[in-house]
Design an enzyme around this catalytic site. Structure first.
Site, PDB file in Angstrom:
ATOM      1  N   LYS A  57       0.804  -1.213   0.000  1.00 16.96           N
ATOM      2  CA  LYS A  57       0.000   0.000   0.000  1.00 16.96           C
ATOM      3  C   LYS A  57       0.842   1.271   0.000  1.00 16.96           C
ATOM      4  CE  LYS A  57      -3.813  -2.380   0.145  1.00 16.96           C
ATOM      5  NZ  LYS A  57      -4.702  -2.390   1.294  1.00 16.96           N
ATOM      6  N   TYR A  64      -8.793  10.459   7.656  1.00 18.84           N
ATOM      7  CA  TYR A  64     -10.024   9.665   7.663  1.00 18.84           C
ATOM      8  C   TYR A  64     -11.156  10.540   7.168  1.00 18.84           C
ATOM      9  CZ  TYR A  64     -13.863   6.758   9.354  1.00 18.84           C
ATOM     10  OH  TYR A  64     -15.006   5.988   9.441  1.00 18.84           O
ATOM     11  N   HIS A  94     -17.245   4.980  -2.117  1.00 16.86           N
ATOM     12  CA  HIS A  94     -16.162   4.133  -2.652  1.00 16.86           C
ATOM     13  C   HIS A  94     -16.401   4.010  -4.158  1.00 16.86           C
ATOM     14  CE1 HIS A  94     -13.352   0.515  -2.124  1.00 16.86           C
ATOM     15  NE2 HIS A  94     -13.593   0.607  -3.425  1.00 16.86           N
ATOM     16  N   GLU A 145      -9.017   2.119  -7.060  1.00 21.62           N
ATOM     17  CA  GLU A 145     -10.084   2.395  -6.094  1.00 21.62           C
ATOM     18  C   GLU A 145      -9.852   3.742  -5.412  1.00 21.62           C
ATOM     19  OE1 GLU A 145     -11.173  -0.830  -3.618  1.00 21.62           O
ATOM     20  OE2 GLU A 145     -11.347  -2.201  -5.311  1.00 21.62           O
ATOM     21  N   ARG A 160      -6.110  -7.379 -10.709  1.00 20.02           N
ATOM     22  CA  ARG A 160      -6.808  -8.628 -11.047  1.00 20.02           C
ATOM     23  C   ARG A 160      -8.211  -8.281 -11.513  1.00 20.02           C
ATOM     24  NH1 ARG A 160     -10.243  -8.527  -6.769  1.00 20.02           N
ATOM     25  NH2 ARG A 160      -9.432  -7.875  -4.753  1.00 20.02           N
ATOM     26  N   VAL A 185     -14.544  -9.097  -8.304  1.00 20.70           N
ATOM     27  CA  VAL A 185     -15.805  -9.821  -8.117  1.00 20.70           C
ATOM     28  C   VAL A 185     -16.928  -9.116  -8.881  1.00 20.70           C
ATOM     29  CG1 VAL A 185     -17.513 -10.595  -6.420  1.00 20.70           C
ATOM     30  CG2 VAL A 185     -15.082 -10.645  -5.842  1.00 20.70           C
TER      31      VAL A 185
END
Length: 452
Positions: free
Chosen positions: A116, A202, A208, A275, A291, A294
């Site tokens: 990360k 934060y 998202h 993201e 990758r 889902v």
């Protein structure tokens, strides 16, 4: 093009890959643990190889067993799907050493984006906007206090090698910081074998948003719009939709262009997802998944592009079959992850599926490897099916989703279908007014009749 692809995964994604291979005229090899001997992809593949006992460590994560399966069957490429070894740079390197194709990114990109801290540095270098935070790992409380004071509370501490919400702690004040730092390190060490952490601002009510990308590894790269994955529980996505109710066409093209240019400069190969957290009109990079996701069917439904097909072709050395100008967003799509879990508490519910009736009709897609009489094993994730619905407008999509959910029958186990039947009728969801904290608050307040 490849002659024979070994599918190094299980469940619905293994079946999804198998179908793409068959449509390309490629022979398939299914690998399976002893617990998955009766799996649908095993029944449909041209060949199958048992690679070990139920434990993933001894089967789907066992690199020597997978290499042996390739050698036994003569497979000249491996598709890892998602999860398991899909983002394991060492696996990609071992395949290369054995002259076996890897249907995924270059190993150096997997390694960089899997860390990360390095991923954030790379994003900054490529011009992708990032969340304010530490430049690297944090090891001392004093350093953490300095960074937190600079960016302002609240802050979130994250595991550098993390994922799935593990190794993440929020500190709202300086008094919270030392405990949060220690707890995040301990959790990160236990989950990933690495206690390196970093600090970010934060965001209180972000969405998202993720951008789907495809690259040919030679500088050609495109984006395929966004998916909104804000409905989450414990950082796990539950409901995904595209395009996002929060973005307009100008915002979509702007951030998509930034991402596509960055992937071109990187020389990225295959499918990937950038993201972001999105708040007050600003995008903040959080990670890249190297990758297939889902939720990739959402993008397929609104663009008409077969992402797995593209993955396979570019891995074999072909150029992208579409250009950026070919990508047109048409209508709206929503995906619901139907899991073998209690709909309010999310308690796992493995067992025998005694009746399985998926919905159908125009604009309805069900990706599942489950069938009547199939026993869902307790050793793996609890995904039963992905219900993906498409409509010309978001309202049409929601109405079609409501109808499809009412048709969907799964007996013998508990599933999250009742949760989705409730969500699709909720006014906030219908209006698109939700953020990444909405679902947890809804469940905590007893939205499903009992607190989660």
């Amino acid at each position: 093009m490849f002659d024979k692809v070994l599918i190094a995964n299980r469940g619905e994604i293994a079946l999804r890959i198998l179908r793409a291979c068959k449509e390309l005229g490629i022979a398939t090899v299914a690998v399976h643990s002893t617990a998955d001997a009766d799996a649908m992809h095993v029944k449909l593949a041209d060949e199958s190889v048992c690679i070990g006992p139920p434990s993933p460590r001894d089967s789907y994560l066992n690199i020597p067993s997978l290499i042996a399966a390739c050698e036994i069957t003569g497979a000249d490429a491996v598709h890892p799907g998602y999860g398991f070894l899909s983002e394991n740079a060492r696996f990609a390197e071992v395949l290369e050493q054995h002259k076996i194709g890897f249907i995924g990114p270059k190993s150096q990109h997997i390694r960089t984006m899997g860390d990360k801290i390095e991923a954030k540095k790379t994003a900054v270098r490529l011009g992708i906007p990032v969340v304010p935070g530490s430049d690297g790992g944090i090891t001392e409380d004093a350093e953490a206090k300095r960074v937190a004071a600079e960016i302002g509370f609240p802050v979130i501490i994250k595991a550098a090698a993390g994922g799935g919400g593990r190794g993440m702690k929020v500190a709202r004040t300086e008094d919270d910081l030392s405990y949060a730092l220690a707890a995040a390190r301990t959790e990160a060490k236990a989950a990933f074998g690495d206690d390196a952490v970093y600090i970010e601002k934060y965001l209180e009510k972000p969405r998202h948003i993720e951008i789907q990308v495809l690259g040919d590894g030679k500088g050609g790269a495109i984006h395929l719009a966004e998916r909104d994955c804000s409905l989450q529980r414990r950082h796990q996505k539950v409901w995904e939709e595209g395009p996002s109710p929060a973005l307009n066409a100008e915002q979509r093209e702007k951030i998509g262009g930034v991402v596509a240019r960055a992937m071109s400069e990187l020389g990225y190969l295959g499918a990937g997802t950038i993201e972001f957290l999105y708040e007050n009109g600003e995008f903040y990079f959080i990670e890249m998944n190297t990758r297939i996701q889902v939720e990739h069917p959402v993008t397929e439904m609104i663009t008409g592009i077969d992402l797995v097909n593209e993955q396979i072709k570019v891995a074999a050395g072909s150029p992208l079959s579409v250009s950026q100008s070919d990508i047109k967003v048409s209508g709206h799509a929503i995906e619901c992850r139907v899991n073998a879990e209690h709909p309010a508490t999310f308690r796992p519910s493995p067992g025998m599926v005694t009746y399985f009736h998926p919905p159908g009709g125009l604009g309805v897609r069900v990706d599942s490897a489950v069938y009547q009489g199939y026993r869902i094993p307790p050793h793996y994730d609890s995904l039963v099916a992905k219900l993906i619905v498409h409509g010309r407008t978001r309202n049409e999509c929601l109405m079609r989703l409501r109808r499809a959910l009412d048709e969907f029958v799964v007996d013998g186990i508990e599933t999250t279908l009742p949760l989705f039947r409730t969500l699709v009728r909720n006014q906030d969801i219908q209006n698109g007014l939700y953020d990444i904290h909405w679902l947890e608050k809804f469940l905590r307040d007893g939205g499903m009749g009992e607190p989660a």
